[in-house]
Every structure is written in structure tokens, then in C-alpha cells.
Motif scaffolding. Structure first.
Motif, PDB file in Angstrom:
ATOM      1  N   MET A 212       0.827  -1.223   0.000  1.00 19.99           N
ATOM      2  CA  MET A 212       0.000   0.000   0.000  1.00 19.99           C
ATOM      3  C   MET A 212       0.851   1.258   0.000  1.00 19.99           C
ATOM      4  O   MET A 212       0.508   2.238  -0.649  1.00 19.99           O
ATOM      5  CB  MET A 212      -0.927   0.019   1.213  1.00 19.99           C
TER       6      MET A 212
ATOM      7  N   LEU B 206      -2.623   1.634   5.420  1.00 19.04           N
ATOM      8  CA  LEU B 206      -3.496   2.489   4.614  1.00 19.04           C
ATOM      9  C   LEU B 206      -3.168   3.963   4.843  1.00 19.04           C
ATOM     10  O   LEU B 206      -3.126   4.756   3.887  1.00 19.04           O
ATOM     11  CB  LEU B 206      -4.970   2.178   4.944  1.00 19.04           C
TER      12      LEU B 206
ATOM     13  N   GLY C 265      -8.988   4.938  -0.815  1.00 21.30           N
ATOM     14  CA  GLY C 265      -8.935   4.954   0.650  1.00 21.30           C
ATOM     15  C   GLY C 265     -10.313   4.720   1.242  1.00 21.30           C
ATOM     16  O   GLY C 265     -10.486   3.920   2.167  1.00 21.30           O
TER      17      GLY C 265
END
Ligand code: AGP
Length: 609
Positions: A319, A418, A431
Motif C-alpha cells: 500500500m 493504509l 482509501g
């Protein structure tokens, strides 16, 4: 690991001490003992090798009116589990008694010195030197004698000491091993873990490193080893009694597996900003521009927490595109790791007290690295010594085999990945989508738990096997490791986890019709590859139990058993794939008649090296 309970007040001490020890059983131990100060009648002790039930048999039918005493559960380090090595230990005159958690590293030198002074030793333990040292310096003031004794000690300790001449007093001290003083009304408590005294009080003072507490029935005074008076910070314990009781479940482990929909919800509560598609992790104490500048991450941990770290590595690298290295804490601390101010170090620990992880943290801090923690136990040593971090909020975990703490660690790592991804390459829209997927996880875990009976049936077919193989790829390779660890910890079955494709480089030699092979085969980027690995197992007559994605009906024809889990973003799948593996391990262990919550030789929180 070892446990300490102490009581001074106006009630009969022994039932309080034994109830406290029972509540510490989950920490793992192999012998137990207590000592009571009998007004004007010296010290009375009982010890046993084995469980607290043995102590209960010894005391059956006898009267113990004393209102002041200390008790201990021992997890053997120096000397086998035996009555003689069990704590408490005594001075030569049997007037001072001491219980100890931790390890006295310079005990040999201290013992030689004390033997020269005429002290005789009865046990093989490192602890016995402590009580003889206290005796050496005792001139009527127990706290003072403890203070002088401790100034000569190297190592770690949480201790509680009583003396037949000061019938109301317990002296407690901490260095590297947690200790708490509980405040009651006309009575006070000492414990290595607040759960031991929670039934009686929720007002606690957590001793800090180097502090000594003099506790009487009327109050307590805390000083540093250097004799500076401290103002005790009395905290209201947020843990409740129901959290540390089984609540109708046969084992804490099963209760904790079932708590996961709630605990995972607690982990993310208030931390997901859906409007901006970004997690909110204020505890990290890092601004967005600081997060953007991070060039390298090391995550260090032990056991199950190390498996969570490996999952974090896959998540953060994919990520956020930041290189991540995962190290066993026990290795990290002794191998001159290359760390500097540009490296961010995460330590992960359920208990926050694991000695190796704590030592790795200190090593990195000494090198000037920012160290962040992912901890479950609020106020634990790791939580206090890190520069910031994220609490997992899984609540007290009593089962020695970690379940809910693990999934909460993985959940925290997903939010960190994230957040860092959003600082770099993940768009707000992506997101938002990922936050929604994370938010759905607790409900999806609930769905998996509904299939408990199906998993139990599989356990019934395989519980007599002596070996298991667990395979997974990508982010589910660490989930396979964790599944194997769960099984071996609580059922004593030999189980190995492997990256599925690595199997053909060796472990394939083990496969025959007696080898159950648990394969995590989800519809993710490596699905087809895993199917080929399944074929390789089948060609050698291995029995495949597949963890598969809901809707994947084709796989049912290819394997002996399928356990379905709901679909989610591929990097979040370990949060779901691990649930059936926890249940499978649990039911196999129960069918084998194992002590699920207190597996042999294991300790919940490993506070020694
Ligand atoms: C978990 O099932 C284990 N009992 C053990 O591996 C544990 O995860 C390890 O000792 C680390 O503990 P911590 O998370 O409290 O640091």
C-alpha cells in the motif's frame, strides 16, 4: 510466567491470596506457594510443585486466620519445578519471606559473597540470594534492607517481601517486571497483574521502574531506590471482572475467539475517517509530512505478534511502497542491527512486557530511532517506553494462545498501511473503499463463527493425527504460520507453516495419506498458483482442508474439506482466514483432552530472555 499476590488488611488473607493466584494461572506456572505472617507467631508457609489445586489439598481442613501474606506462582527458570524451588524463599532465621518474578543475573557472585558471610542456601534458584541479601541488611527497617539489597542486584525483578517483625507490612519493588499496588479500604494489595486483585479494588498504582512500595493495611508509601519520595498516581482500572471471567464458555480461548467481532470493532472505533478515506491514528505522534519522509520500517516482535508483523510487511509494502523488514525481537537485539534516525521501528506486543521485545525497543531507542508500539495492555512497559503508538483495544486476553489480540494487531497494521499509503500513492477514493472493507470485517468474522460446527466436524476427523502442514501464499503465508502455531501450542501436534510454493523444496517429502494439509486458497492474486500447490499435495495423497473464498464452488471438487470465508480486499484476508484456523486448533486440542487455556510449558507473557 510467575505471578505475585500480596494482601494486608483485616480479612483472612489466604482466600484472597489463592483467588488472586487462580486469576494469574493463565500466565503459565509450574509450582505455587504462600506465606502468612501470624501475629506474634512467626511465618507460616506452604508450597507445592504443580497446580494451585495441590496447595488447596494441603490446606484442606486447616485454619489460617492470618490477615497478612504473600503468594506466588512460579514458572521455572533456575532449577526444576519442585517444592524446594517454589517461592516464597526464606532467610536463615525463617523471619523474612520473599517472592520474585524475573531473573537475578548476578546471583552467582552474590551467592558466593553471602556464603562467605555464613549464609546457607537450600534451593537452586536465583531468587534465594535476594532474601539472604535482605537478611544481611535488616536492622529493623524492612524497606531499608530491601533498598540496600536491591542496590547490589543486576537483572529484573518484581518482588514482595514480608517479615515476621513487621506484621502489617509488605515491601514491594519493581525493575523490569510489572507490579501494582491495589488500594482498598482498611486493606491494601500487591500484585504482578491487576486481574489478581480486581475482585477487591479497581484503584491501582502501577509501580515504575526502580520504585519501592511500603504497603500496610492503612496505606502505602512509594520511594525510589535512591530514597526519593514519589507521589503515587492512583488510576481507576478500566478492566472489568466479566472481561477476565469465562462468561459461560468452557475456555477463555473459545470466549476470546468469539469476542473478535466486538474486539475488532473496538480496534477501529473512532479511527476511520470515511469522508477523507484515511485512518486517524493520533497516538503515532507523527505528522503527515513526517510519515511521508519515512524511508524504511523495521517491525520487531515475538511469536504470534511476529506473525502479525509479517502480515504488516505485506500490507505496508504494497500500500505504501515503503521497505519493511520484520525481525524476531530476540535476534534483533543481539545482531548489531543497522538502524538510524531515518528508520522507523515498530514493536508489537499483546502484553507489552515481553522481555525480548522490550530489550529490542531499548536497543533501537539508544540508536536514536523513533520507536512506535502496537500494544494491547494499556500502561504496559512497552506502551510506556515507546515514542508513540496504537493500542489494539482487544481487552484482556487470558488464553495463553493469542487469538483476539492477533486479529486486532493485524487490524492496526492495516490502518497504518493504509494511512501511509494515503500519504503516498493511495487515492482518497480507494482509501474510502478500503476503509469500508475494513469496517465490514467484524461482521464478516461473525459470519465465519456461525460455521463453528462445520469446523468442529473436521477437527473430529483429524484430531488423532500427529503432524499437520499449513500452506499459504502472499499475505496468507504468515496466516498459515499462525494457524500452525495455534495448533502446536495447544494440542502439542507437530505443525509447520510454509509458503505454499516452498513446499516442493523439502516438506513435500512428508506428504502421504496421513498428512492433513491446511491450505489457504482464497480468490486473490495468487489463487491459481495455490491451486497448483493443492494438486501437488493431492498427487501425494495428502488430505487437503482448504480455506476458500465464499462463492468458489469449484474448489470443493478439488479438496477433501472446504471452509468458506467472506470476500474482502486481498491484503485484509488474513483477518478472516485465521478465524477457522483458530477454531480448528481449539477443537482439535479439546478432542485430545489438552489444557487449552494453560498449555504445558507456555507462559502468557514471557518476561525473561
Ligand atoms: C501466542 O499464541 C503465543 N503464546 C506467543 O507466541 C506470544 O505471541 C509471544 O510470546 C509474544 O507475546 P506478546 O505479544 O505479549 O509480546
Amino acid at each position: 510466567m510467575c505471578g505475585i499476590v500480596g494482601y494486608t488488611g483485616n480479612r483472612q488473607a489466604l482466600p484472597i491470596l489463592l483467588d488472586g493466584l487462580r486469576r494469574l494461572e493463565y500466565r503459565g506456572y509450574d509450582s505455587a506457594g504462600f506465606v502468612l505472617a501470624q501475629k506474634g507467631n512467626g511465618l507460616l508457609a506452604e508450597k507445592c510443585a504443580g497446580k494451585i489445586t495441590c496447595l488447596e489439598k494441603i490446606i484442606e481442613g486447616k485454619e489460617y486466620p492470618a490477615t497478612h501474606g504473600i503468594a506466588h506462582t512460579r514458572w521455572a527458570t533456575h532449577g526444576e519445578p519442585s517444592v524446594i524451588n517454589a517461592h516464597p524463599h526464606f532467610d536463615s532465621k525463617h523471619e523474612i519471606a520473599l517472592v520474585h518474578n524475573g531473573i537475578i543475573e548476578n546471583y552467582r557472585a552474590l551467592k558466593a559473597y553471602l556464603q562467605n558471610q555464613g549464609h546457607k542456601f537450600d534451593t537452586e534458584t536465583d531468587t534465594e540470594v535476594l532474601v539472604h541479601l535482605v537478611e544481611e541488611y535488616y536492622e529493623g527497617d524492612l524497606t531499608e534492607a530491601v533498598r540496600i539489597a536491591l542496590s547490589q542486584v543486576e537483572g529484573t525483578y518484581g518482588i514482595a517481601v514480608i517479615c515476621s517483625h513487621s506484621e502489617d507490612t509488605i515491601v514491594a519493588a519493581r525493575q523490569g517486571s510489572p507490579l501494582v499496588v491495589g488500594q482498598g479500604d482498611g486493606e491494601n494489595f500487591v500484585a504482578s497483574d491487576v486481574s489478581a486483585i480486581l475482585k477487591h479494588t479497581n484503584r491501582a498504582v502501577y509501580l515504575r521502574e526502580g520504585e519501592i512500595a511500603t504497603v500496610t493495611s492503612k496505606g502505602f508509601e512509594i520511594t525510589t531506590r535512591e530514597k526519593i519520595k514519589c507521589t503515587p498516581q492512583i488510576e481507576k482500572v478500566s478492566m472489568t471482572l466479566d472481561q477476565i471471567e469465562k462468561g459461560g464458555y468452557p475456555h477463555f480461548m473459545l470466549k476470546e475467539i468469539h469476542e473478535q467481532p466486538i474486539t475488532l470493532g473496538n480496534t477501529i472505533r473512532g479511527r476511520l475517517n470515511f469522508e477523507e478515506g484515511i485512518p486517524r491514528l493520533n497516538g503515532l505522534n507523527l505528522q503527515y509530512d513526517e510519515l511521508r519522509k519515512i524511508e524504511r520500517i523495521i517491525i520487531t516482535a515475538c511469536g504470534t505478534s511476529w506473525h502479525a508483523a509479517l502480515i504488516g510487511e505485506y500490507m505496508i509494502e504494497e500500500m505504501a511502497r515503503v521497505p519493511v523488514e520484520v525481525e524476531y525481537a530476540s535476534e534483533f537485539r543481539y545482531r548489531s542491527p543497522i538502524i538510524d534516525e531515518q528508520t522507523l521501528l515498530f514493536v508489537i506486543s499483546q502484553s507489552g512486557e515481553t522481555a525480548d521485545t522490550l530489550a529490542a525497543l531499548r536497543e533501537a531507542k539508544n540508536a536514536g530511532t523513533t520507536v512506535l508500539g502496537i500494544c494491547n495492555v494499556v500502561g504496559s512497559s512497552i506502551a510506556r517506553e515507546t515514542d508513540g503508538g496504537v493500542y489494539t483495544h482487544a481487552g484482556p486476553e487470558i488464553g495463553v494462545a493469542s487469538t483476539k489480540a492477533f486479529t486486532s494487531q493485524v487490524m492496526v497494521l492495516a490502518t497504518i498501511a493504509l494511512l501511509m499509503g494515503r500519504m503516498r500513492q493511495v487515492s482518497p477514493v480507494k482509501g474510502m473503499e478500503l476503509l469500508n472493507q475494513l469496517n465490514a470485517i467484524p461482521g464478516q468474522v461473525e459470519t465465519i463463527l456461525k460455521n463453528e460446527d462445520g469446523i468442529k466436524k473436521i477437527a473430529e476427523q483429524y484430531y488423532q493425527h500427529n503432524n499437520f502442514l499449513y500452506l499459504g501464499r502472499g499475505v496468507n503465508y504468515p496466516a498459515a504460520l499462525e494457524g500452525a502455531l495455534k495448533l502446536k501450542e495447544i494440542s502439542y501436534i507437530h505443525a509447520e507453516g510454509y509458503p505454499a510454493a516452498e513446499m516442493k523444496h523439502g516438506p513435500i517429502a512428508l506428504i502421504d495419506e496421513n498428512m492433513p494439509v491446511v491450505v489457504i486458497a482464497l480468490k486473490d492474486p495468487v489463487y491459481d498458483k495455490v491451486l497448483s500447490n493443492i494438486e501437488e499435495v493431492k498427487a501425494r495423497h495428502g488430505n487437503v482442508i482448504a480455506i476458500a473464498s465464499e462463492g468458489d464452488t469449484d474448489i470443493a471438487d478439488k479438496v477433501k474439506h472446504v471452509i468458506y470465508v467472506p470476500n474482502t480486499y486481498h491484503l485484509f484476508t488474513p483477518l478472516l482466514s485465521i478465524i477457522p484456523l483458530q477454531l480448528l486448533a481449539y477443537y482439535i486440542a479439546v478432542l485430545r483432552g489438552c489444557d487449552v487455556d494453560q498449555p504445558r510449558n507456555l507462559a502468557k507473557s514471557v518476561t525473561v530472555e
